[in-house]
Design a protein around this motif. Structure first.
Motif, PDB file in Angstrom:
ATOM      1  N   ALA A   1       1.162  -1.547   0.432  1.00 48.38           N
ATOM      2  CA  ALA A   1       0.270   0.263   0.291  1.00 48.38           C
ATOM      3  C   ALA A   1       0.964   0.955   0.077  1.00 48.38           C
ATOM      4  CB  ALA A   1      -0.771   0.241   1.684  1.00 48.38           C
ATOM      5  N   ARG A   2       1.859   1.347   0.526  1.00 45.34           N
ATOM      6  CA  ARG A   2       3.067   2.027   0.673  1.00 45.34           C
ATOM      7  C   ARG A   2       3.231   2.272  -0.568  1.00 45.34           C
ATOM      8  NH1 ARG A   2       8.026   3.554   1.171  1.00 45.34           N
ATOM      9  NH2 ARG A   2       8.653   5.850   2.253  1.00 45.34           N
ATOM     10  N   LEU A   3       4.015   1.278  -1.181  1.00 48.64           N
ATOM     11  CA  LEU A   3       4.114   1.268  -2.377  1.00 48.64           C
ATOM     12  C   LEU A   3       3.159   2.005  -3.803  1.00 48.64           C
ATOM     13  CD1 LEU A   3       6.504  -1.129  -5.270  1.00 48.64           C
ATOM     14  CD2 LEU A   3       4.171  -0.350  -5.979  1.00 48.64           C
ATOM     15  N   MET A   4       2.071   1.532  -3.475  1.00 53.73           N
ATOM     16  CA  MET A   4       0.747   2.518  -4.568  1.00 53.73           C
ATOM     17  C   MET A   4       0.782   4.059  -4.054  1.00 53.73           C
ATOM     18  SD  MET A   4      -1.437  -0.921  -3.536  1.00 53.73           S
ATOM     19  CE  MET A   4      -0.831  -2.845  -3.798  1.00 53.73           C
ATOM     20  N   ALA A   5       1.307   4.429  -2.889  1.00 52.98           N
ATOM     21  CA  ALA A   5       0.949   5.681  -2.505  1.00 52.98           C
ATOM     22  C   ALA A   5       1.733   6.529  -3.290  1.00 52.98           C
ATOM     23  CB  ALA A   5       0.733   5.859  -1.000  1.00 52.98           C
ATOM     24  N   TYR A   6       3.510   6.227  -2.470  1.00 51.80           N
ATOM     25  CA  TYR A   6       4.199   6.927  -3.525  1.00 51.80           C
ATOM     26  C   TYR A   6       4.208   7.135  -4.994  1.00 51.80           C
ATOM     27  CZ  TYR A   6       6.549   7.780   0.518  1.00 51.80           C
ATOM     28  OH  TYR A   6       6.699   8.612   2.115  1.00 51.80           O
ATOM     29  N   THR A   7       3.955   5.891  -5.402  1.00 48.54           N
ATOM     30  CA  THR A   7       3.750   5.942  -6.642  1.00 48.54           C
ATOM     31  C   THR A   7       2.175   6.636  -7.338  1.00 48.54           C
ATOM     32  OG1 THR A   7       4.926   3.096  -7.160  1.00 48.54           O
ATOM     33  CG2 THR A   7       2.886   4.565  -8.812  1.00 48.54           C
ATOM     34  N   GLY A   8       1.314   6.647  -7.027  1.00 45.58           N
ATOM     35  CA  GLY A   8       0.050   7.195  -7.413  1.00 45.58           C
ATOM     36  C   GLY A   8       0.113   8.966  -7.171  1.00 45.58           C
TER      37      GLY A   8
ATOM     38  N   ALA B   1      12.408  13.021  -7.741  1.00 44.80           N
ATOM     39  CA  ALA B   1      12.136  13.527  -6.590  1.00 44.80           C
ATOM     40  C   ALA B   1      10.926  12.948  -5.208  1.00 44.80           C
ATOM     41  CB  ALA B   1      11.263  15.172  -6.989  1.00 44.80           C
ATOM     42  N   VAL B   2       9.761  12.496  -5.893  1.00 42.37           N
ATOM     43  CA  VAL B   2       9.037  11.461  -4.759  1.00 42.37           C
ATOM     44  C   VAL B   2       9.709  10.344  -4.357  1.00 42.37           C
ATOM     45  CG1 VAL B   2       6.793  10.599  -4.822  1.00 42.37           C
ATOM     46  CG2 VAL B   2       6.965  12.551  -6.463  1.00 42.37           C
ATOM     47  N   PHE B   3      10.813   9.688  -4.918  1.00 44.88           N
ATOM     48  CA  PHE B   3      10.881   8.193  -4.674  1.00 44.88           C
ATOM     49  C   PHE B   3      12.033   9.183  -3.719  1.00 44.88           C
ATOM     50  CE2 PHE B   3      14.580   4.746  -5.091  1.00 44.88           C
ATOM     51  CZ  PHE B   3      13.490   4.065  -4.547  1.00 44.88           C
ATOM     52  N   GLU B   4      12.667  10.077  -3.818  1.00 47.93           N
ATOM     53  CA  GLU B   4      13.874  10.452  -2.712  1.00 47.93           C
ATOM     54  C   GLU B   4      13.501  11.027  -1.676  1.00 47.93           C
ATOM     55  OE1 GLU B   4      16.131  13.577  -4.857  1.00 47.93           O
ATOM     56  OE2 GLU B   4      17.686  12.087  -6.144  1.00 47.93           O
ATOM     57  N   TYR B   5      12.029  11.499  -1.713  1.00 52.24           N
ATOM     58  CA  TYR B   5      11.092  12.051  -0.530  1.00 52.24           C
ATOM     59  C   TYR B   5      11.301  10.490   0.447  1.00 52.24           C
ATOM     60  CZ  TYR B   5       7.502  13.755   2.378  1.00 52.24           C
ATOM     61  OH  TYR B   5       6.272  13.897   3.362  1.00 52.24           O
ATOM     62  N   SER B   6      11.317   9.247  -0.239  1.00 52.62           N
ATOM     63  CA  SER B   6      10.148   8.003   0.271  1.00 52.62           C
ATOM     64  C   SER B   6      11.287   7.625   0.885  1.00 52.62           C
ATOM     65  CB  SER B   6      10.395   7.371  -0.769  1.00 52.62           C
ATOM     66  OG  SER B   6      10.018   5.916  -0.390  1.00 52.62           O
ATOM     67  N   ILE B   7      12.904   8.252   0.340  1.00 51.39           N
ATOM     68  CA  ILE B   7      13.819   7.490   0.889  1.00 51.39           C
ATOM     69  C   ILE B   7      13.666   8.113   2.965  1.00 51.39           C
ATOM     70  CG2 ILE B   7      16.699   7.353   1.196  1.00 51.39           C
ATOM     71  CD1 ILE B   7      16.128   7.410  -2.220  1.00 51.39           C
ATOM     72  N   LYS B   8      13.657   9.406   2.673  1.00 50.31           N
ATOM     73  CA  LYS B   8      13.749  10.049   4.102  1.00 50.31           C
ATOM     74  C   LYS B   8      12.957   9.047   5.532  1.00 50.31           C
ATOM     75  CE  LYS B   8      14.362  14.204   1.675  1.00 50.31           C
ATOM     76  NZ  LYS B   8      13.721  15.279   1.368  1.00 50.31           N
ATOM     77  N   ASP B   9      11.856   8.432   5.232  1.00 47.70           N
ATOM     78  CA  ASP B   9      11.187   7.717   6.312  1.00 47.70           C
ATOM     79  C   ASP B   9      11.988   6.187   5.720  1.00 47.70           C
ATOM     80  OD1 ASP B   9       8.896   6.646   6.724  1.00 47.70           O
ATOM     81  OD2 ASP B   9       7.828   5.839   5.227  1.00 47.70           O
ATOM     82  N   VAL B  10      13.205   6.509   6.541  1.00 53.11           N
ATOM     83  CA  VAL B  10      13.739   5.439   7.170  1.00 53.11           C
ATOM     84  C   VAL B  10      12.887   4.002   7.608  1.00 53.11           C
ATOM     85  CG1 VAL B  10      15.401   7.139   7.483  1.00 53.11           C
ATOM     86  CG2 VAL B  10      13.836   6.493   9.451  1.00 53.11           C
ATOM     87  N   TYR B  11      11.890   4.167   8.131  1.00 51.90           N
ATOM     88  CA  TYR B  11      11.317   2.862   8.809  1.00 51.90           C
ATOM     89  C   TYR B  11      10.056   2.524   7.899  1.00 51.90           C
ATOM     90  CZ  TYR B  11      12.612   4.317  13.534  1.00 51.90           C
ATOM     91  OH  TYR B  11      12.898   4.407  14.814  1.00 51.90           O
ATOM     92  N   GLY B  12       9.819   3.035   6.913  1.00 51.77           N
ATOM     93  CA  GLY B  12       9.044   2.174   5.518  1.00 51.77           C
ATOM     94  C   GLY B  12      10.009   2.054   3.846  1.00 51.77           C
ATOM     95  N   HIS B  13      10.585   2.913   4.070  1.00 53.63           N
ATOM     96  CA  HIS B  13      11.418   3.005   2.057  1.00 53.63           C
ATOM     97  C   HIS B  13      11.979   1.634   2.109  1.00 53.63           C
ATOM     98  CE1 HIS B  13      12.744   4.504  -1.189  1.00 53.63           C
ATOM     99  NE2 HIS B  13      14.114   4.105  -1.211  1.00 53.63           N
ATOM    100  N   ASP B  14      12.469   1.130   2.829  1.00 47.41           N
ATOM    101  CA  ASP B  14      13.607  -0.319   2.910  1.00 47.41           C
ATOM    102  C   ASP B  14      12.680  -1.456   3.017  1.00 47.41           C
ATOM    103  OD1 ASP B  14      15.186   0.776   0.773  1.00 47.41           O
ATOM    104  OD2 ASP B  14      16.831   1.005   2.276  1.00 47.41           O
TER     105      ASP B  14
END
Length: 464
Positions: free
Chosen positions: A70-77, A174-187
Motif C-alpha cells: 500500500a505504501r508503494l501504491m501511495a508514492y507511485t500514485g 523527486a518523489v522517490f527521494e522523498y520516500s527514502i527519507k522515511d527510514v522505517y518504511g522505505h526499505d
C-alpha cells in the motif's frame, strides 16, 4: 493640467503592469501551459496499463505484502498525479503538504504531452520500488514503457516526447527521494520479518498476548510499521481504540467473540466459504495481496466508466494514500495491543485441535492464520478506505460486479455483485470471521480506521 494627466497616465500604466504581474503569477502558480492539451482530453489507457501491470507484479514481489504494498501504491500514485497536474487546471499540486518534497516545474511556454509524462513517472517508480523482482517482470516494465512511447510518437514530435518524459521522470525521482527519507518504511520490504523483534508474552494487566501461531508459527510481519510516515492522517488519529479486554470467562465479551468465530468456522455454509475465499488474498504467489485487490477493483471501474485521465489519476492517488495510512494505523495498533489470534485462544481455552478455514491451495497446509496480531483487521482497513474513496469518485449508490478472481479454480472466486462500495467493503471486512482469522471487534475497528484514513485524504486540498 499636465500634472494631472501625467498622474493619470502613471496610474493607468501601473494598473496595466499590475494586471500583467497578476496574470503571470496565476500562470506560475497553476503551472499550466496554454499550448498543451489538458489531461482530461486523454483517456486513462496509460494509467490502466501500468496499474494492470502493478497487480501482476504484486503477486510475486518479495516482501511486498500488506502494508508495504500500500505504501508503494501511495508514492507511485503521488508521482503519477504530480507528473500530470500541470495539465489539470481544476486541480492543485499537493506537494506542499510534504515537508522536504521539492518538485520540478514545467516551462509554461512549451508543449507537454501528459500521457508521456505519466508513462515516464510510472516506469521510474516501478523500477525504483521493484529492484528485486524477476527478470521477466523487469522486462515487462521496460516493454510497457517502450511500447507506449512508440505509440506516442504517432501523435507528437520527438522533442515533445523527450521533454514530457524528462519531466515525468524528474517528478518521480523527486518523489522517490522523498520516500527514502522515511527510514522505517522505505526499505522495510527487504526485511519484512526482522530478527530483532521478540513479541511480548503478557500485557500490562497479565493478559496473554499474540505469539506466532499454529500451524507454521511464522515470525511477526512488519512489527515496526507503525513508525512509517503517513500521508494524511494526524498523529493523534493513528492509534486505534483499545480492544475488548482479554478474558477466559465464558460470560465475557472476549470469550463470546472467540466463540462466534469457532461456531462460524465449524458450521461453515457454502456462501460463507465463498465470501471468505473470495476476499482472502492471503497467500504470496497465489493472488495479489489485499491492497492490490482494491487496485484491481479500481481498474475495473476506470475501464467500465471510461474515466478521463485526470479523474483516473486522482482516483489512484487517493486510493494509494488512503490504504497506506490505514495500513500504518492498523499495524501500529496491532503491535501496541498485541491481541492474540482466534486460533491461539480457541485451541488453548475452548477446543484443542481447532483450525481456521484458511488453507493454502498450493502447499496443502491447512488452518493458517496471518503472521501478526489480530486487532484490528488489515483487510477491513484496506477495504474500508477503498470503499470511501470509490464512493467519493463514483457515488454512494454505484452497483458493480467484482470480477477480480473470475477465472481462478483453486478457490471460490466466482464474481460477486454489490449495490454499493460500502456494502463491498463491509463484506470484505467481515469475511475474516468465517475464515477464522479475526474477531468481530477486529473488523469493526479496521473499518473505522480505514474510513478515517480515507476521510483525511479526501479532506486534502485537491481541487481549486
Amino acid at each position: 493640467m499636465d500634472q494631472r494627466f501625467s498622474i493619470k497616465r502613471l496610474n493607468t500604466g501601473f494598473l496595466v503592469i499590475l494586471l500583467l504581474l497578476l496574470i503571470n503569477a496565476c500562470t506560475i502558480e497553476e503551472n499550466v501551459t496554454s499550448i498543451s492539451e489538458p489531461a482530461n482530453s486523454f483517456d486513462a489507457t496509460v494509467a490502466l496499463k501500468w496499474n494492470g501491470l502493478l497487480i501482476d507484479i504484486d503477486r510475486y514481489a518479495p516482501g511486498y505484502r500488506p502494508p508495504a504494498a500500500a505504501r508503494l501504491m501511495a508514492y507511485t500514485g503521488l508521482a503519477a498525479y504530480e507528473s500530470i497536474v500541470p495539465g489539470m487546471p481544476e486541480y492543485h499540486s499537493i506537494a506542499s503538504n510534504y515537508v522536504g518534497l521539492t518538485l520540478p516545474t514545467t516551462n509554461v511556454e512549451l508543449e507537454y504531452y501528459w500521457p508521456a509524462s505519466l508513462n515516464a513517472a510510472y516506469a521510474f517508480m516501478f523500477r525504483s520500488f521493484y529492484p528485486h523482482i524477476s527478470d521477466e517482470d523487469k522486462a515487462k516494465i521496460d516493454a510497457l514503457e517502450s511500447n507506449l512511447n512508440a505509440q506516442f510518437l504517432g501523435e507528437i514530435t520527438e522533442a515533445v516526447l523527450l521533454r514530457s518524459n524528462a519531466f515525468g521522470k524528474a517528478v518521480a525521482k523527486a518523489v522517490f527521494e522523498y520516500s527514502i527519507k522515511d527510514v522505517y518504511g522505505h526499505d522495510a520490504y527487504l526485511f519484512p520479518r526482522p530478527d530483532n523483534y521478540i513479541p511480548p508474552v503478557t500485557g500490562p494487566n497479565g493478559e496473554k498476548l499474540w505469539q506466532p501461531t499454529f500451524p507454521d508459527y511464522t515470525p511477526a510481519l512488519f512489527p515496526y510499521w507503525g513508525k512509517v510516515k503517513p500521508f494524511a492522517m494526524k498523529q493523534t488519529d493513528l492509534l486505534g481504540k483499545p480492544p475488548i479486554p482479554y478474558s477466559e470467562d465464558p460470560d465475557s465479551k472476549f470469550y463470546q467473540q472467540a466463540n462466534e468465530v469457532r461456531i462460524t468456522v465449524n458450521t461453515l455454509t457454502h456462501d460463507e466459504k465463498w465470501i471468505a475465499e473470495f476476499w482472502s488474498d492471503d497467500f504470496y504467489g497465489v493472488t495479489f495481496e489485499p491492497a492490490a485487490r482494491q487496485v484491481a477493483i479500481a481498474n475495473q471501474l476506470v475501464e467500465n466508466e471510461q474515466l478521463a485521465l485526470d479523474r483516473a489519476i486522482e482516483l489512484y492517488a487517493k486510493l494509494g494514500m488512503a490504504m497506506c495510512d490505514a495500513g500504518i494505523s492498523i499495524w501500529l495498533t496491532k503491535y501496541h495491543y498485541n491481541v492474540m489470534r482466534p486460533v491461539q485462544f480457541i485451541r488453548n481455552v475452548m477446543e484443542p485441535g481447532w483450525k481456521t478455514a484458511l488453507n493454502h491451495p498450493y502447499t496443502g497446509v491447512k488452518g493458517i492464520s496471518p503472521e501478526f496480531p489480530a486487532y484490528p483487521s488489515g483487510h477491513s482497513g484496506f477495504g474500508g478506505s477503498a470503499a470511501l474513496i470509490f464512493t467519493d469518485i463514483f457515488g454512494s449508490n454505484y452497483a458493480f460486479v467484482d470480477n477480480c478472481h473470475k477465472d481462478r479454480f483453486e478457490f471460490l472466486g466466482m464474481p460477486r455483485s454489490f449495490n454499493s462500495f460500502l456494502e463491498a467493503g463491509m463484506e470484505n471486512a467481515y469475511s475474516r470471521i468465517p475464515l477464522g482469522v479475526h474477531y468481530r471487534m477486529d473488523c469493526d475497528e479496521g473499518l473505522r480506521l480505514g474510513y478515517l484514513a480515507a476521510t483525511r485524504v479526501m479532506q486534502m486540498d485537491w481541487k481549486k
